[in-house]
Design a protein around this motif. Structure first.
Motif, PDB file in Angstrom:
ATOM      1  N   VAL A   1       0.874  -1.185   0.000  1.00 56.42           N
ATOM      2  CA  VAL A   1       0.000   0.000   0.000  1.00 56.42           C
ATOM      3  C   VAL A   1       0.900   1.221   0.000  1.00 56.42           C
ATOM      4  CG1 VAL A   1      -1.774   1.259   1.261  1.00 56.42           C
ATOM      5  CG2 VAL A   1      -1.786  -1.246   1.266  1.00 56.42           C
ATOM      6  N   PRO A   2       0.891   2.031  -1.032  1.00 60.59           N
ATOM      7  CA  PRO A   2       0.156   1.847  -2.279  1.00 60.59           C
ATOM      8  C   PRO A   2       0.804   0.763  -3.130  1.00 60.59           C
ATOM      9  CG  PRO A   2       1.546   3.776  -2.466  1.00 60.59           C
ATOM     10  CD  PRO A   2       1.688   3.250  -1.042  1.00 60.59           C
ATOM     11  N   ARG A   3       0.036   0.230  -4.081  1.00 60.69           N
ATOM     12  CA  ARG A   3       0.532  -0.847  -4.949  1.00 60.69           C
ATOM     13  C   ARG A   3       1.748  -0.379  -5.736  1.00 60.69           C
ATOM     14  NH1 ARG A   3      -5.203  -2.780  -5.990  1.00 60.69           N
ATOM     15  NH2 ARG A   3      -5.158  -4.697  -4.787  1.00 60.69           N
ATOM     16  N   GLN A   4       2.692  -1.302  -5.903  1.00 63.09           N
ATOM     17  CA  GLN A   4       3.895  -1.016  -6.674  1.00 63.09           C
ATOM     18  C   GLN A   4       3.789  -1.527  -8.109  1.00 63.09           C
ATOM     19  OE1 GLN A   4       6.413   0.851  -5.211  1.00 63.09           O
ATOM     20  NE2 GLN A   4       4.838   1.015  -3.647  1.00 63.09           N
ATOM     21  N   SER A   5       2.713  -2.258  -8.425  1.00 64.55           N
ATOM     22  CA  SER A   5       2.502  -2.749  -9.786  1.00 64.55           C
ATOM     23  C   SER A   5       1.007  -2.913 -10.036  1.00 64.55           C
ATOM     24  CB  SER A   5       3.230  -4.075 -10.007  1.00 64.55           C
ATOM     25  OG  SER A   5       2.691  -5.079  -9.176  1.00 64.55           O
ATOM     26  N   THR A   6       0.644  -3.069 -11.300  1.00 69.38           N
ATOM     27  CA  THR A   6      -0.758  -3.227 -11.678  1.00 69.38           C
ATOM     28  C   THR A   6      -0.999  -4.658 -12.165  1.00 69.38           C
ATOM     29  OG1 THR A   6      -0.380  -2.653 -13.992  1.00 69.38           O
ATOM     30  CG2 THR A   6      -0.820  -0.822 -12.464  1.00 69.38           C
ATOM     31  N   LEU A   7      -2.269  -5.028 -12.323  1.00 68.38           N
ATOM     32  CA  LEU A   7      -2.590  -6.349 -12.869  1.00 68.38           C
ATOM     33  C   LEU A   7      -2.055  -6.505 -14.286  1.00 68.38           C
ATOM     34  CD1 LEU A   7      -6.223  -7.093 -11.650  1.00 68.38           C
ATOM     35  CD2 LEU A   7      -4.113  -8.249 -10.990  1.00 68.38           C
ATOM     36  N   THR A   8      -2.064  -5.435 -15.045  1.00 70.21           N
ATOM     37  CA  THR A   8      -1.533  -5.485 -16.409  1.00 70.21           C
ATOM     38  C   THR A   8      -0.049  -5.829 -16.385  1.00 70.21           C
ATOM     39  OG1 THR A   8      -3.165  -3.882 -17.165  1.00 70.21           O
ATOM     40  CG2 THR A   8      -1.195  -4.159 -18.539  1.00 70.21           C
ATOM     41  N   GLU A   9       0.697  -5.177 -15.493  1.00 73.90           N
ATOM     42  CA  GLU A   9       2.135  -5.452 -15.372  1.00 73.90           C
ATOM     43  C   GLU A   9       2.372  -6.883 -14.907  1.00 73.90           C
ATOM     44  OE1 GLU A   9       3.570  -0.934 -14.244  1.00 73.90           O
ATOM     45  OE2 GLU A   9       3.007  -2.308 -12.640  1.00 73.90           O
TER      46      GLU A   9
END
Length: 50
Positions: free
Chosen positions: A29-37
């Motif tokens: 938190v916060p995210r360091q990557s996305t689902l796409t990545e």
């Protein structure tokens, strides 16, 4: 005796996706990557896994 859904082991694809997610900071938190990545890094993992 039937297994409950929580007792079902992860598939190799699910294990791979989860490992990549942890390593790439997806659960931070916060995210360091996305689902796409994560999907790009996972390569050949079933679409529904990620």
């Amino acid at each position: 005796m039937p297994q409950s859904p929580g007792d079902t082991p992860l598939t190799s694809g699910e294990r791979k996706a989860l490992s990549i997610a942890f390593k790439q900071g997806y659960f931070e938190v916060p995210r360091q990557s996305t689902l796409t990545e994560l999907g790009r890094r996972a390569g050949r993992v079933e679409r529904g896994t990620v």
